[in-house]
Design an enzyme around this catalytic site. Structure first.
Site, PDB file in Angstrom:
ATOM      1  N   SER A 137      25.589-146.924  63.233  1.00  0.00           N
ATOM      2  CA  SER A 137      24.889-148.010  63.935  1.00  0.00           C
ATOM      3  C   SER A 137      24.610-149.097  62.916  1.00  0.00           C
ATOM      4  CB  SER A 137      23.556-147.487  64.483  1.00  0.00           C
ATOM      5  OG  SER A 137      22.732-148.552  64.907  1.00  0.00           O
ATOM      6  N   TYR A 150      15.468-142.439  62.895  1.00  0.00           N
ATOM      7  CA  TYR A 150      16.764-142.816  63.478  1.00  0.00           C
ATOM      8  C   TYR A 150      17.547-143.706  62.506  1.00  0.00           C
ATOM      9  CZ  TYR A 150      20.331-144.879  66.451  1.00  0.00           C
ATOM     10  OH  TYR A 150      21.539-145.297  66.959  1.00  0.00           O
TER      11      TYR A 150
END
Ligand SMILES: NC(=O)c1ccc[n+]([C@@H]2O[C@H](COP(=O)([O-])OP(=O)(O)OC[C@H]3O[C@@H](n4cnc5c(N)ncnc54)[C@H](OP(=O)(O)O)[C@@H]3O)[C@@H](O)[C@H]2O)c1
Length: 258
Positions: A137, A150
């Site tokens: 990401s 995360y």
């Protein structure tokens, strides 16, 4: 015909990737927790005249990656392309985050991805052919207050993927780390980030377009790729700006707005 294993293929980016591989007549092994959704996807994609195996499995459980590998080995299903796409995030301050959410993100985003790579890589090396796609990401390029775990898991995926891509450069196996930015999928709902500035104000890309970018770069064997020119620019800017400032902006983007 090659066989592609895609984790997290019951929805979102994984489902869109599965459609692209199916369209180009790759056989598929699809993994996610929801058996019903997976069965639906498999039935839809079999219309392309390919073999689709659907395996319902919670990859965050410690035994799952080995179970999956053994099952496919037992059926003599060789995996030519491994797509480590399953992943999730959870919104909230670290001190208040339930332990199961912290460990859940690490188990799925880091442990399962690493173990699956370690299991499926040796047969690829032996055949001197294979592709591994790790979905990270743009979150992996900076610290992420309010989603600290995360963001850190995705930084791991980038670092790990680039390192092994280098180790494997003469092996015939390519490793691609693919970094989407905010994307319209089920991710934001599960993460609790639907009301974040990022999703509400700054806008997200469509999953179909993101998957198409990912599909292209994995087939080209690129080592690191970011989906979307605006996401690429933001990722570059974090390399030159002071880290405190980058972290503060990252928090502002993650904050909930009405
Ligand atoms: N959407 C974004 O904004 C965005 C941005 C950057 C990167 N990413 C990354 O892109 C990847 C795909 O995310 P997405 O946006 O497509 O999210 P999504 O719509 O929530 O899809 C996630 C997929 O992973 C599966 N999954 C979740 N937990 C699992 C588990 N424990 N075991 C096995 N499968 C599991 C889900 O199916 P089940 O629920 O059926 O298990 C689903 O198929 C993730 O790695 C995510 O971190 C997403």
């Amino acid at each position: 015909m090659s066989t592609v294993l895609i984790t997290g293929a019951s929805g979102g980016i994984g489902y869109e990737l599965a459609k692209l591989f199916a369209r180009d007549h790759h056989n598929l092994v699809l993994v996610a927790r929801s058996a019903d959704k997976l069965a639906q996807v498999a039935a839809e994609l079999r219309a392309h005249g390919i073999t689709v195996k659907n395996i319902a499995l919670d990859l965050a459980t410690p035994s799952a990656p080995k179970f999956l590998f053994d099952q496919l080995k037992g059926e003599s299903t060789a995996i030519d392309i491994l797509v480590n796409n399953a992943g999730y995030g959870a919104f909230g301050e670290f001190a208040q985050m339930p332990e199961e959410e912290i460990l859940g993100q690490i188990s799925l985003n880091i442990t399962a991805l690493t173990e699956l790579t370690h299991l499926f890589l040796p047969p690829m090396i032996a055949r001197r052919s294979g592709r591994i796609m790790n979905v990270a990401s743009t979150a992996g390029f900076q610290p992420g207050p309010l989603m600290a775990v995360y963001y850190a898991t995705k930084a791991y995926v980038i670092s790990f993927s680039e390192a092994i891509a280098n180790e494997l450069r003469d092996s015939g196996v390519t490793v691609t780390c693919f970094c989407p930015g905010a994307t319209h999928t089920g991710f934001a709902r599960r993460a609790g980030t639907e009301k974040s500035r990022l999703f509400k104000k700054l806008g997200a890309m469509g999953a179909e377009k993101v998957a198409l970018d990912g599909y292209r770069v994995v087939m080209e064997g690129r080592t690191l790729a970011i989906s979307g020119a605006h996401n690429w620019l933001v990722a570059q800017s974090t390399r030159f700006a002071p880290r405190k400032m980058v972290t503060a902006v990252s928090r502002w983007v993650a904050e909930r707005v009405d």
